[in-house]
Design a protein around this motif. Structure first.
Motif, PDB file in Angstrom:
ATOM      1  N   LYS A  34      60.069  46.455  20.842  1.00  0.00           N
ATOM      2  CA  LYS A  34      59.691  46.860  19.485  1.00  0.00           C
ATOM      3  C   LYS A  34      58.252  47.388  19.429  1.00  0.00           C
ATOM      4  N   THR A  79      56.996  46.441  13.796  1.00  0.00           N
ATOM      5  CA  THR A  79      58.196  45.974  13.108  1.00  0.00           C
ATOM      6  C   THR A  79      57.885  44.613  12.510  1.00  0.00           C
ATOM      7  N   ALA A  80      58.720  44.226  11.573  1.00  0.00           N
ATOM      8  CA  ALA A  80      58.606  42.879  11.000  1.00  0.00           C
ATOM      9  C   ALA A  80      59.993  42.420  10.598  1.00  0.00           C
ATOM     10  N   PHE A  81      60.125  41.121  10.393  1.00  0.00           N
ATOM     11  CA  PHE A  81      61.399  40.526   9.984  1.00  0.00           C
ATOM     12  C   PHE A  81      62.501  40.929  10.958  1.00  0.00           C
ATOM     13  N   ASN A  82      62.201  40.729  12.254  1.00  0.00           N
ATOM     14  CA  ASN A  82      63.119  41.028  13.343  1.00  0.00           C
ATOM     15  C   ASN A  82      63.611  42.474  13.315  1.00  0.00           C
ATOM     16  N   GLY A  83      62.673  43.375  13.123  1.00  0.00           N
ATOM     17  CA  GLY A  83      62.983  44.795  13.231  1.00  0.00           C
ATOM     18  C   GLY A  83      63.527  45.407  11.951  1.00  0.00           C
ATOM     19  N   ASP A 126      49.370  41.388  16.179  1.00  0.00           N
ATOM     20  CA  ASP A 126      50.822  41.465  15.940  1.00  0.00           C
ATOM     21  C   ASP A 126      51.456  40.072  16.015  1.00  0.00           C
ATOM     22  N   LYS A 137      48.951  41.157  11.296  1.00  0.00           N
ATOM     23  CA  LYS A 137      50.149  41.915  10.913  1.00  0.00           C
ATOM     24  C   LYS A 137      50.731  41.507   9.567  1.00  0.00           C
ATOM     25  N   ARG A 190      53.378  43.267   7.105  1.00  0.00           N
ATOM     26  CA  ARG A 190      54.586  42.582   6.622  1.00  0.00           C
ATOM     27  C   ARG A 190      54.651  42.571   5.097  1.00  0.00           C
TER      28      ARG A 190
HETATM   29  N1  ASP Z   1      58.047  40.284  15.737  1.00  0.00           N
HETATM   30  C1  ASP Z   1      59.168  40.271  14.806  1.00  0.00           C
HETATM   31  C2  ASP Z   1      59.605  41.682  14.484  1.00  0.00           C
HETATM   32  O1  ASP Z   1      59.067  42.601  15.030  1.00  0.00           O
HETATM   33  C3  ASP Z   1      58.867  39.448  13.590  1.00  0.00           C
HETATM   34  C4  ASP Z   1      57.552  39.623  12.911  1.00  0.00           C
HETATM   35  O2  ASP Z   1      56.557  39.865  13.559  1.00  0.00           O
HETATM   36  O3  ASP Z   1      57.506  39.491  11.671  1.00  0.00           O
HETATM   37  O4  ASP Z   1      60.501  41.943  13.729  1.00  0.00           O
END
Ligand code: ASP
Ligand code: ADP
Ligand code: TMP
Length: 235
Positions: A11, A33-37, A196, A211, A215
């Motif tokens: 990711k 990415t956030a919330f698992n992509g 991150d 991050k 988010r």
């Molecule tokens: N690392 C995870 C993602 O890329 C979750 C996060 O960082 O919020 O989705």
């Protein structure tokens, strides 16, 4: 050192083979990415900043006796690392309640914890990185009890070193995630240490420098990463 084929694109990073089978090139991209992509974006120059921050922190940890995969910086976005057989357990260390701990246990965000809390997550995108315990790790055969003990002891040492390091730079180390892997019969700290995978708050006013700005759509994301880079790398 010769760069060879792409082995894996994740990711936020790309891993390349080299002409030495025991070494890889870790390439940092600007992808966020956030919330698992589920949420995707670009943080301009994040790859350059994260390469610098990880190099600085991993070489400082090495000097203090923590074995890591870091070998040397190659260019703006790439570093040479020892190839690891990654242990599929992510260790999270928390000093201040935030994120999923605050939500799960109903603790007010910002509450200082009386001692660091260590948590384990199963590194599995398909399963959304579920939280696991020693029993699950044994059942899934992810690590031996000795390996797990080593990772916990090392994560707590890293926490002691980094809490002081960030405090000297007027940053509160709220929490962070570490990954480890096996190399030549030893366990090394792998992956990265960056905004991150950590929460970093400005000491005087708890201004978020990680991050969570991305988010939660707080704005000034690039500026926060640049500020951490300035304070950590002295530029
Ligand atoms: N690392 C995870 C993602 O890329 C979750 C996060 O960082 O919020 O989705
Ligand atoms: P993700 O896989 O979570 O999307 P990244 O985009 O950061 O993550 O991709 C980097 C991948 O490389 C991660 O899966 C990480 O576990 C793995 N990795 C990190 N360091 C090493 C190493 N030294 N050897 C092999 N794999 C590594
Ligand atoms: P959490 O509060 O969302 O569980 O996150 C705890 C810390 O771990 C935070 O600093 C961000 C980091 N983290 C990752 O690096 N990758 C992940 O997939 C998750 C969920 C958290």
């Amino acid at each position: 050192m010769e760069k060879r084929e792409k082995l894996y694109e994740g990711k936020a990073k790309i891993m390349f083979a080299t002409d030495d089978p025991s070494l890889l090139i870790q390439h940092f991209t600007d992808n966020a990415t956030a919330f698992n992509g589920k949420k995707k974006g670009i943080i301009k120059n994040k790859g350059i900043i994260n390469n610098k921050i990880t190099a600085k922190i991993f070489s400082m940890l090495e000097e203090k006796g923590i074995p890591t995969h870091f070998v040397e910086v190659i260019n703006d976005r790439e570093m040479l690392v020892k190839k690891l057989d990654i242990i599929m357990v992510e260790l999270v260390v928390r000093n201040i309640a935030a994120g999923s701990l605050a939500n799960r246990l109903g603790i007010e965000t910002g509450t200082e914890l009386p001692f660091p809390i260590v948590e384990y997550y199963y590194k599995s995108d398909e399963l959304n990185d579920p939280m696991i315990n020693e029993w699950h790790i044994k059942y899934l055969n992810l690590a031996t009890p000795e390996e797990l003990q080593y990772m916990v002891d090392t994560a707590l040492k890293v926490n002691d070193i980094l809490k002081k390091f960030f405090d000297e730079r007027d940053i509160k180390l709220v929490d962070f995630k570490l990954e480890f892997g096996r190399h030549d019969g030893k366990i090394l700290l792998g992956d990265e240490f960056t905004p991150d995978g950590s929460r970093l708050w400005n000491k005087s006013d708890n201004y978020i420098l990680d991050k969570d700005r991305f988010r939660k759509d707080l704005g000034f994301v690039e500026e926060a990463y640049e500020e951490v880079c300035r304070r950590v790398c002295g530029e």
